[in-house]
Design a protein around this motif. Structure first.
Motif, PDB file in Angstrom:
ATOM      1  N   THR A 173    -140.635  69.922   8.589  1.00 22.42           N
ATOM      2  CA  THR A 173    -141.667  70.034   8.007  1.00 22.42           C
ATOM      3  C   THR A 173    -141.182  71.190   7.591  1.00 22.42           C
ATOM      4  O   THR A 173    -140.457  72.432   8.051  1.00 22.42           O
ATOM      5  CB  THR A 173    -142.326  69.838   9.447  1.00 22.42           C
ATOM      6  OG1 THR A 173    -142.317  68.916  10.065  1.00 22.42           O
ATOM      7  CG2 THR A 173    -144.088  70.390   8.686  1.00 22.42           C
ATOM      8  N   TYR A 221    -144.601  67.471   4.889  1.00 25.74           N
ATOM      9  CA  TYR A 221    -144.412  66.759   5.969  1.00 25.74           C
ATOM     10  C   TYR A 221    -144.530  65.618   5.868  1.00 25.74           C
ATOM     11  O   TYR A 221    -145.036  64.750   5.291  1.00 25.74           O
ATOM     12  CB  TYR A 221    -146.189  67.129   6.980  1.00 25.74           C
ATOM     13  CG  TYR A 221    -145.665  66.538   8.523  1.00 25.74           C
ATOM     14  CD1 TYR A 221    -144.923  66.676   9.452  1.00 25.74           C
ATOM     15  CD2 TYR A 221    -146.522  65.191   8.784  1.00 25.74           C
ATOM     16  CE1 TYR A 221    -144.931  66.235  10.591  1.00 25.74           C
ATOM     17  CE2 TYR A 221    -146.178  64.934   9.728  1.00 25.74           C
ATOM     18  CZ  TYR A 221    -145.857  64.922  10.704  1.00 25.74           C
ATOM     19  OH  TYR A 221    -145.587  64.701  11.358  1.00 25.74           O
ATOM     20  N   LEU A 228    -151.657  70.052  12.522  1.00 27.79           N
ATOM     21  CA  LEU A 228    -149.719  70.376  12.771  1.00 27.79           C
ATOM     22  C   LEU A 228    -150.249  71.073  14.093  1.00 27.79           C
ATOM     23  O   LEU A 228    -149.195  70.948  15.268  1.00 27.79           O
ATOM     24  CB  LEU A 228    -149.102  69.967  12.203  1.00 27.79           C
ATOM     25  CG  LEU A 228    -147.777  69.924  12.055  1.00 27.79           C
ATOM     26  CD1 LEU A 228    -147.875  68.121  12.491  1.00 27.79           C
ATOM     27  CD2 LEU A 228    -147.150  70.009  10.606  1.00 27.79           C
ATOM     28  N   GLU A 281    -141.270  69.089  14.817  1.00 31.34           N
ATOM     29  CA  GLU A 281    -142.228  68.591  13.201  1.00 31.34           C
ATOM     30  C   GLU A 281    -142.843  69.851  13.669  1.00 31.34           C
ATOM     31  O   GLU A 281    -143.853  70.324  12.782  1.00 31.34           O
ATOM     32  CB  GLU A 281    -142.501  67.429  12.978  1.00 31.34           C
ATOM     33  CG  GLU A 281    -141.547  66.494  12.869  1.00 31.34           C
ATOM     34  CD  GLU A 281    -141.209  65.699  13.519  1.00 31.34           C
ATOM     35  OE1 GLU A 281    -140.752  65.746  15.113  1.00 31.34           O
ATOM     36  OE2 GLU A 281    -139.931  64.822  13.285  1.00 31.34           O
ATOM     37  N   VAL A 282    -143.812  70.643  14.817  1.00 33.34           N
ATOM     38  CA  VAL A 282    -144.895  71.000  14.935  1.00 33.34           C
ATOM     39  C   VAL A 282    -144.367  72.826  14.956  1.00 33.34           C
ATOM     40  O   VAL A 282    -145.013  73.146  14.826  1.00 33.34           O
ATOM     41  CB  VAL A 282    -144.785  70.380  15.995  1.00 33.34           C
ATOM     42  CG1 VAL A 282    -145.539  71.763  17.128  1.00 33.34           C
ATOM     43  CG2 VAL A 282    -145.579  68.985  16.325  1.00 33.34           C
TER      44      VAL A 282
END
Length: 162
Positions: free
Chosen positions: A24, A113, A126, A89-90
């Motif tokens: 990300t 993303y 997200l 990713e977060v």
């Protein structure tokens, strides 16, 4: 070729490498953040396997275009910083959301993303997703709940018969 041009080419390659490795990427306008908050935020990024860097807009735009991400020119105006999330990713979105909620004028501009350009609203969505550890704990709780309920019922029946 001038040394300055070579240095810029090296920076563009560095940015491209980070963009390709990251799960990300979040682009933010970092105006209004204090040095203390910036230092704390950078420490949070390091702790979560992410990185926060400030690059020249033209170099970032060149790297994005070389990787096939087009249409970012309007986003890359003014003061911009880039958060690269390599492990979770977060994490970058969550750290930036936490930092901008602390009475700071930082604002998410856009992100990348799943190898797609997404707007600020998707990055904010997200950021609202719980961390991986919390999601795993919730899953374990949901899986153990029926068994725990059965055990309590069986124990109640056994206690009633005694």
């Amino acid at each position: 070729m001038s040394a300055n041009l070579e240095a810029k080419k090296v920076l563009v390659e560095e940015i491209k490498d980070k963009l390709q490795r990251a799960k990300t990427v979040v682009f933010v306008d970092y105006r209004g953040i204090t040095v203390d908050k910036d230092t704390k935020m950078r420490a949070d990024f390091r702790k979560n396997g992410a990185e926060y860097k400030v690059y020249k807009n033209r170099l970032v735009l060149k790297a994005l275009n070389e990787l096939g991400y087009t249409g970012c020119e309007s986003y890359l105006e003014g003061t911009n910083a880039v958060a690269f999330g390599y492990e979770d990713e977060v994490a970058p979105a969550k750290i930036i959301a936490d930092a901008s909620s602390d009475q700071c004028a930082m604002a998410v501009k856009f992100g990348i993303y799943n190898n797609q350009i997404v707007d600020a609203n998707k990055i904010k969505t997200l950021a609202s997703i719980p961390s991986r550890e919390v999601l795993l704990a919730q899953l374990v709780g949901m899986l153990s709940s029926p068994m725990r309920g059965l055990a309590v019922c069986l124990k109640a029946i056994a206690d009633k018969n005694n």
